[in-house]
Motif scaffolding. Structure first.
Motif, PDB file in Angstrom:
ATOM      1  N   ALA A   1      20.073 -14.455 -18.364  1.00 54.43           N
ATOM      2  CA  ALA A   1      20.661 -14.339 -18.807  1.00 54.43           C
ATOM      3  C   ALA A   1      21.898 -15.181 -18.699  1.00 54.43           C
ATOM      4  O   ALA A   1      21.898 -15.969 -20.489  1.00 54.43           O
ATOM      5  N   LYS A   2      22.504 -15.629 -17.964  1.00 52.91           N
ATOM      6  CA  LYS A   2      23.042 -16.856 -18.608  1.00 52.91           C
ATOM      7  C   LYS A   2      22.296 -17.978 -19.283  1.00 52.91           C
ATOM      8  O   LYS A   2      23.298 -18.272 -20.277  1.00 52.91           O
ATOM      9  N   ALA A   3      21.156 -18.654 -19.216  1.00 49.53           N
ATOM     10  CA  ALA A   3      20.416 -19.548 -20.181  1.00 49.53           C
ATOM     11  C   ALA A   3      20.379 -18.871 -21.390  1.00 49.53           C
ATOM     12  O   ALA A   3      20.430 -19.280 -22.444  1.00 49.53           O
ATOM     13  N   GLN A   4      19.835 -17.621 -21.334  1.00 51.81           N
ATOM     14  CA  GLN A   4      19.806 -16.560 -22.949  1.00 51.81           C
ATOM     15  C   GLN A   4      21.218 -16.898 -23.481  1.00 51.81           C
ATOM     16  O   GLN A   4      21.102 -17.024 -25.159  1.00 51.81           O
ATOM     17  N   ALA A   5      22.097 -16.703 -23.820  1.00 53.78           N
ATOM     18  CA  ALA A   5      23.952 -16.719 -23.887  1.00 53.78           C
ATOM     19  C   ALA A   5      24.315 -18.074 -24.243  1.00 53.78           C
ATOM     20  O   ALA A   5      24.219 -18.558 -25.611  1.00 53.78           O
ATOM     21  N   VAL A   6      23.853 -18.945 -23.507  1.00 53.27           N
ATOM     22  CA  VAL A   6      23.804 -20.503 -24.353  1.00 53.27           C
ATOM     23  C   VAL A   6      22.744 -21.018 -25.135  1.00 53.27           C
ATOM     24  O   VAL A   6      23.493 -21.489 -26.099  1.00 53.27           O
ATOM     25  N   ALA A   7      21.625 -20.675 -24.408  1.00 54.35           N
ATOM     26  CA  ALA A   7      20.361 -21.282 -25.429  1.00 54.35           C
ATOM     27  C   ALA A   7      20.645 -20.110 -27.192  1.00 54.35           C
ATOM     28  O   ALA A   7      20.100 -21.149 -27.738  1.00 54.35           O
ATOM     29  N   GLY A   8      21.352 -19.156 -27.419  1.00 52.90           N
ATOM     30  CA  GLY A   8      21.694 -18.824 -28.454  1.00 52.90           C
ATOM     31  C   GLY A   8      23.087 -19.279 -29.227  1.00 52.90           C
ATOM     32  O   GLY A   8      23.024 -19.256 -31.178  1.00 52.90           O
ATOM     33  N   ARG A   9      23.280 -20.459 -28.560  1.00 54.87           N
ATOM     34  CA  ARG A   9      24.538 -21.000 -29.153  1.00 54.87           C
ATOM     35  C   ARG A   9      23.722 -22.408 -30.223  1.00 54.87           C
ATOM     36  O   ARG A   9      24.371 -23.270 -30.080  1.00 54.87           O
TER      37      ARG A   9
ATOM     38  N   LEU B   1      23.278 -27.141 -18.890  1.00 53.08           N
ATOM     39  CA  LEU B   1      23.416 -26.488 -17.623  1.00 53.08           C
ATOM     40  C   LEU B   1      24.056 -25.118 -18.202  1.00 53.08           C
ATOM     41  O   LEU B   1      25.454 -25.771 -18.257  1.00 53.08           O
ATOM     42  N   ALA B   2      23.686 -24.067 -18.115  1.00 53.88           N
ATOM     43  CA  ALA B   2      24.505 -22.726 -17.931  1.00 53.88           C
ATOM     44  C   ALA B   2      25.352 -22.392 -17.028  1.00 53.88           C
ATOM     45  O   ALA B   2      24.934 -21.672 -16.801  1.00 53.88           O
ATOM     46  N   SER B   3      26.619 -23.224 -16.653  1.00 55.06           N
ATOM     47  CA  SER B   3      27.149 -23.227 -15.106  1.00 55.06           C
ATOM     48  C   SER B   3      28.111 -23.852 -15.158  1.00 55.06           C
ATOM     49  O   SER B   3      28.623 -24.854 -15.727  1.00 55.06           O
TER      50      SER B   3
ATOM     51  N   VAL C   1      17.307 -27.306 -24.718  1.00 55.77           N
ATOM     52  CA  VAL C   1      16.507 -26.710 -23.215  1.00 55.77           C
ATOM     53  C   VAL C   1      17.156 -26.580 -22.412  1.00 55.77           C
ATOM     54  O   VAL C   1      18.489 -27.135 -22.319  1.00 55.77           O
ATOM     55  N   VAL C   2      17.435 -25.225 -21.817  1.00 57.65           N
ATOM     56  CA  VAL C   2      18.475 -25.026 -21.273  1.00 57.65           C
ATOM     57  C   VAL C   2      18.521 -24.050 -19.941  1.00 57.65           C
ATOM     58  O   VAL C   2      17.299 -23.879 -19.447  1.00 57.65           O
ATOM     59  N   ILE C   3      19.094 -24.742 -19.463  1.00 63.31           N
ATOM     60  CA  ILE C   3      18.597 -23.980 -17.674  1.00 63.31           C
ATOM     61  C   ILE C   3      19.202 -22.656 -17.292  1.00 63.31           C
ATOM     62  O   ILE C   3      21.243 -23.150 -17.068  1.00 63.31           O
ATOM     63  N   GLY C   4      19.494 -21.697 -16.728  1.00 64.37           N
ATOM     64  CA  GLY C   4      20.130 -20.923 -16.195  1.00 64.37           C
ATOM     65  C   GLY C   4      19.958 -20.428 -14.289  1.00 64.37           C
ATOM     66  O   GLY C   4      18.135 -20.885 -14.162  1.00 64.37           O
ATOM     67  N   SER C   5      20.943 -20.651 -13.661  1.00 61.87           N
ATOM     68  CA  SER C   5      20.715 -20.444 -12.539  1.00 61.87           C
ATOM     69  C   SER C   5      21.569 -19.587 -11.719  1.00 61.87           C
ATOM     70  O   SER C   5      22.744 -19.610 -12.422  1.00 61.87           O
ATOM     71  N   ASP C   6      21.319 -18.630 -10.513  1.00 63.51           N
ATOM     72  CA  ASP C   6      21.489 -17.476 -10.423  1.00 63.51           C
ATOM     73  C   ASP C   6      21.394 -17.302  -8.572  1.00 63.51           C
ATOM     74  O   ASP C   6      20.202 -18.139  -8.513  1.00 63.51           O
ATOM     75  N   GLN C   7      22.054 -17.385  -7.429  1.00 66.19           N
ATOM     76  CA  GLN C   7      21.518 -17.625  -6.529  1.00 66.19           C
ATOM     77  C   GLN C   7      22.618 -15.913  -5.538  1.00 66.19           C
ATOM     78  O   GLN C   7      23.582 -15.980  -5.872  1.00 66.19           O
TER      79      GLN C   7
END
Length: 217
Positions: free
Chosen positions: A66-74, A21-23, A79-85
């Motif tokens: 962007a959040k998912a991509q930043a963590v997935a690159g590492r 979870l990229a959060s 499987v990476v979850i990015g979320s924003d509200q």
């Protein structure tokens, strides 16, 4: 269930992909725990500044990706979850108040009005991408100063867009709420997320612990 000591690499238990979870949000972490999939949480560290004239829904989706991509690159293969509200009134974003005076002014502004909460999701394994914006329309009650003050002093929702925690006492601020996913308003739409994770081989109902999966009614 979150893991305090994340495994290295891209595989989780029983050769399942590691779920991340990229959060840094405790609310999203608590929501994801409801699906009973082992996961780790990692700060995405992205710039969340809106682009000039960017519509709220597009902003939420862009930041989720962007959040998912930043963590997935590492973490290749995870499987990476990015979320924003992003909350919006008349197409204009409504941010987190950050303090009592700002929250008071925000609730005065939202009194008797409809707020659209864009809860965006992005899921990736570094190769494939799925993304969705789940919209919740909240109609706020007409609030007098006494009600606003009582709520703010009771809940102190200064880290929440719209100054209302709908998962707790903030629901009393609402006149109505409409969405395809009742969990979206909290910031992580679990109905949409479950379907997206299943596309990556992480269906929560297929990965229950053995003692639950083998139980008979």
């Amino acid at each position: 269930m979150s893991l305090d000591n994340p495994p290295r690499g891209g595989a989780g238990p029983a050769d399942r992909p590691l779920l991340i979870l990229a959060s840094t949000s405790r609310y999203r972490r608590e929501m994801l725990e409801r699906l009973r999939l082992p996961f780790v949480a990692e700060p995405p560290q992205v710039d969340e500044t809106p682009l000039p004239g960017e519509p709220p829904g597009e902003l939420a989706l862009r930041l989720a990706r962007a959040k998912a991509q930043a963590v997935a690159g590492r973490h290749p293969g995870a499987v990476v979850i990015g979320s924003d509200q992003v909350a919006a009134v008349d197409g204009a974003p409504v941010g987190k108040p950050g303090g009592h005076a700002q929250a008071q002014a925000q609730l005065r502004r939202l009194s008797g009005r409809t707020v659209r909460f864009h809860s965006a999701l992005a899921v990736t394994d570094g190769q494939r991408w799925l993304a969705r914006d789940v919209v919740t329309e909240c109609r706020f009650r007409t609030l007098d100063e006494a009600a606003i003050q009582a709520y703010l002093l009771a809940e102190r929702p200064y880290d929440t867009a719209g100054s209302a925690k709908a998962e707790s006492l903030g629901i009393a601020l609402m006149q109505s709420m409409h969405s395809d996913d009742p969990t979206a308003i909290i910031g992580l739409p679990l109905i949409a997320l479950t379907a997206m994770l299943a596309e990556f081989g992480l269906d929560p109902l297929r990965h229950l612990p053995a003692q639950h999966a083998q139980a008979t009614p």
